[in-house]
Design a protein around this motif. Sequence first.
Motif, PDB file in Angstrom:
ATOM      1  N   GLU A 112       5.724  -6.591   5.142  1.00 55.87           N
ATOM      2  CA  GLU A 112       5.290  -5.340   4.521  1.00 55.87           C
ATOM      3  C   GLU A 112       4.264  -5.642   3.435  1.00 55.87           C
ATOM      4  N   ILE A 113       3.261  -4.785   3.349  1.00 55.41           N
ATOM      5  CA  ILE A 113       2.297  -4.885   2.253  1.00 55.41           C
ATOM      6  C   ILE A 113       2.726  -3.890   1.179  1.00 55.41           C
ATOM      7  N   LEU A 114       2.873  -4.340  -0.053  1.00 56.84           N
ATOM      8  CA  LEU A 114       3.401  -3.503  -1.136  1.00 56.84           C
ATOM      9  C   LEU A 114       2.293  -3.133  -2.121  1.00 56.84           C
TER      10      LEU A 114
ATOM     11  N   GLU B 260       0.908   0.598  -4.770  1.00 58.86           N
ATOM     12  CA  GLU B 260       0.697   2.050  -4.758  1.00 58.86           C
ATOM     13  C   GLU B 260      -0.771   2.376  -4.469  1.00 58.86           C
ATOM     14  N   GLN B 261      -1.648   2.192  -5.462  1.00 55.12           N
ATOM     15  CA  GLN B 261      -3.074   2.459  -5.257  1.00 55.12           C
ATOM     16  C   GLN B 261      -3.776   1.278  -4.589  1.00 55.12           C
ATOM     17  N   GLU B 262      -3.281   0.092  -4.865  1.00 61.49           N
ATOM     18  CA  GLU B 262      -3.868  -1.109  -4.261  1.00 61.49           C
ATOM     19  C   GLU B 262      -2.759  -2.115  -4.003  1.00 61.49           C
ATOM     20  N   VAL B 263      -3.083  -3.126  -3.200  1.00 58.92           N
ATOM     21  CA  VAL B 263      -2.071  -4.117  -2.845  1.00 58.92           C
ATOM     22  C   VAL B 263      -1.642  -4.910  -4.084  1.00 58.92           C
ATOM     23  N   SER B 264      -0.335  -5.099  -4.231  1.00 61.84           N
ATOM     24  CA  SER B 264       0.176  -5.865  -5.369  1.00 61.84           C
ATOM     25  C   SER B 264       1.035  -7.047  -4.916  1.00 61.84           C
ATOM     26  N   ALA B 265       1.586  -6.951  -3.701  1.00 55.32           N
ATOM     27  CA  ALA B 265       2.468  -8.020  -3.220  1.00 55.32           C
ATOM     28  C   ALA B 265       2.681  -7.857  -1.723  1.00 55.32           C
TER      29      ALA B 265
ATOM     30  N   GLY C  59      11.401 -12.798   0.939  1.00 52.67           N
ATOM     31  CA  GLY C  59      10.890 -12.975  -0.410  1.00 52.67           C
ATOM     32  C   GLY C  59       9.759 -12.017  -0.677  1.00 52.67           C
ATOM     33  N   GLU C  60       9.230 -12.082  -1.889  1.00 53.01           N
ATOM     34  CA  GLU C  60       8.099 -11.252  -2.273  1.00 53.01           C
ATOM     35  C   GLU C  60       7.068 -12.159  -2.908  1.00 53.01           C
ATOM     36  N   LEU C  61       5.813 -11.942  -2.575  1.00 53.51           N
ATOM     37  CA  LEU C  61       4.745 -12.782  -3.104  1.00 53.51           C
ATOM     38  C   LEU C  61       3.695 -11.874  -3.736  1.00 53.51           C
ATOM     39  N   ALA C  62       3.480 -12.045  -5.039  1.00 51.67           N
ATOM     40  CA  ALA C  62       2.475 -11.233  -5.737  1.00 51.67           C
ATOM     41  C   ALA C  62       1.081 -11.700  -5.337  1.00 51.67           C
ATOM     42  N   ILE C  63       0.247 -10.759  -4.922  1.00 51.29           N
ATOM     43  CA  ILE C  63      -1.114 -11.102  -4.476  1.00 51.29           C
ATOM     44  C   ILE C  63      -2.081  -9.975  -4.843  1.00 51.29           C
ATOM     45  N   ASP C  64      -3.366 -10.254  -4.769  1.00 47.75           N
ATOM     46  CA  ASP C  64      -4.395  -9.263  -5.094  1.00 47.75           C
ATOM     47  C   ASP C  64      -5.082  -8.691  -3.858  1.00 47.75           C
ATOM     48  N   ALA C  65      -4.954  -9.392  -2.732  1.00 50.54           N
ATOM     49  CA  ALA C  65      -5.670  -8.938  -1.542  1.00 50.54           C
ATOM     50  C   ALA C  65      -5.005  -9.491  -0.291  1.00 50.54           C
ATOM     51  N   VAL C  66      -5.297  -8.823   0.843  1.00 50.18           N
ATOM     52  CA  VAL C  66      -4.744  -9.259   2.124  1.00 50.18           C
ATOM     53  C   VAL C  66      -5.890  -9.312   3.128  1.00 50.18           C
ATOM     54  N   PHE C  67      -5.974 -10.390   3.881  1.00 48.29           N
ATOM     55  CA  PHE C  67      -6.906 -10.460   5.010  1.00 48.29           C
ATOM     56  C   PHE C  67      -6.067 -10.413   6.280  1.00 48.29           C
ATOM     57  N   VAL C  68      -6.184  -9.295   6.993  1.00 44.97           N
ATOM     58  CA  VAL C  68      -5.351  -9.113   8.193  1.00 44.97           C
ATOM     59  C   VAL C  68      -6.050  -9.776   9.378  1.00 44.97           C
TER      60      VAL C  68
END
Length: 132
Positions: A27-29, A31-36, A48-57
């Motif tokens: 799951e990508i978490l 609200e307004q932008e990706v956070s984890a 687990g959960e991993l805090a991130i700033d961006a996702v490349f699908v």
Amino acid sequence: MTAQALWCKRIQAQANIELRCNTVVEEILGEQEVSAVRTLDVASGVRGELAIDAVFVYIGLAPNIAFLDGQLALDGQGRILADNRLRSSRRGVFAAGSIRTATSGQAVGAAGDGALAALAAHEFLRDGDWPA
Ligand SMILES: Cc1cc2nc3c(=O)[nH]c(=O)nc-3n(C[C@H](O)[C@H](O)[C@H](O)COP(=O)(O)OP(=O)(O)OC[C@H]3O[C@@H](n4cnc5c(N)ncnc54)[C@H](O)[C@@H]3O)c2cc1C
């Protein structure tokens, strides 16, 4: 890792890249932008959960052949068998781009295929030739 050995070595040598094998994103978490992302270790079953700033699908590598309904011969990877004029196993049907066997896997190759298939289709309409 299933990539080419050269690329695996380069990635492993990068100090600022953390490799997580056997891990999928569930799951990508945010609200307004990706956070984890929510992750699942498929070997251990641990989430687990991993805090991130961006996702490349990175999707889209499996050939979409369901619509063919088994009417064309495929290679072992599920891509349409075609000869050097991009003629498939079925008279009058051509296969171009990443759907065909032995694709280069590059946009430029797919574009070239489009041109070749158009020329081959023109020849077929003119001469009616098709391999036995
Ligand atoms: C994650 C990823 C990264 C890539 N990066 C690069 C890169 O950096 N450089 C590069 O050169 N190449 C790259 N490629 C490869 C490049 O995207 C392909 O080589 C190129 O898109 C192939 O073009 P195509 O026209 O054969 O197929 P596609 O671009 O997949 O086009 C096929 C089209 O057919 C449509 N379609 C599917 N089924 C049907 C149907 N039944 N009826 C009607 N329409 C249908 C699809 O919606 C799609 O629009 C990448 C590919 C992926 C998946």
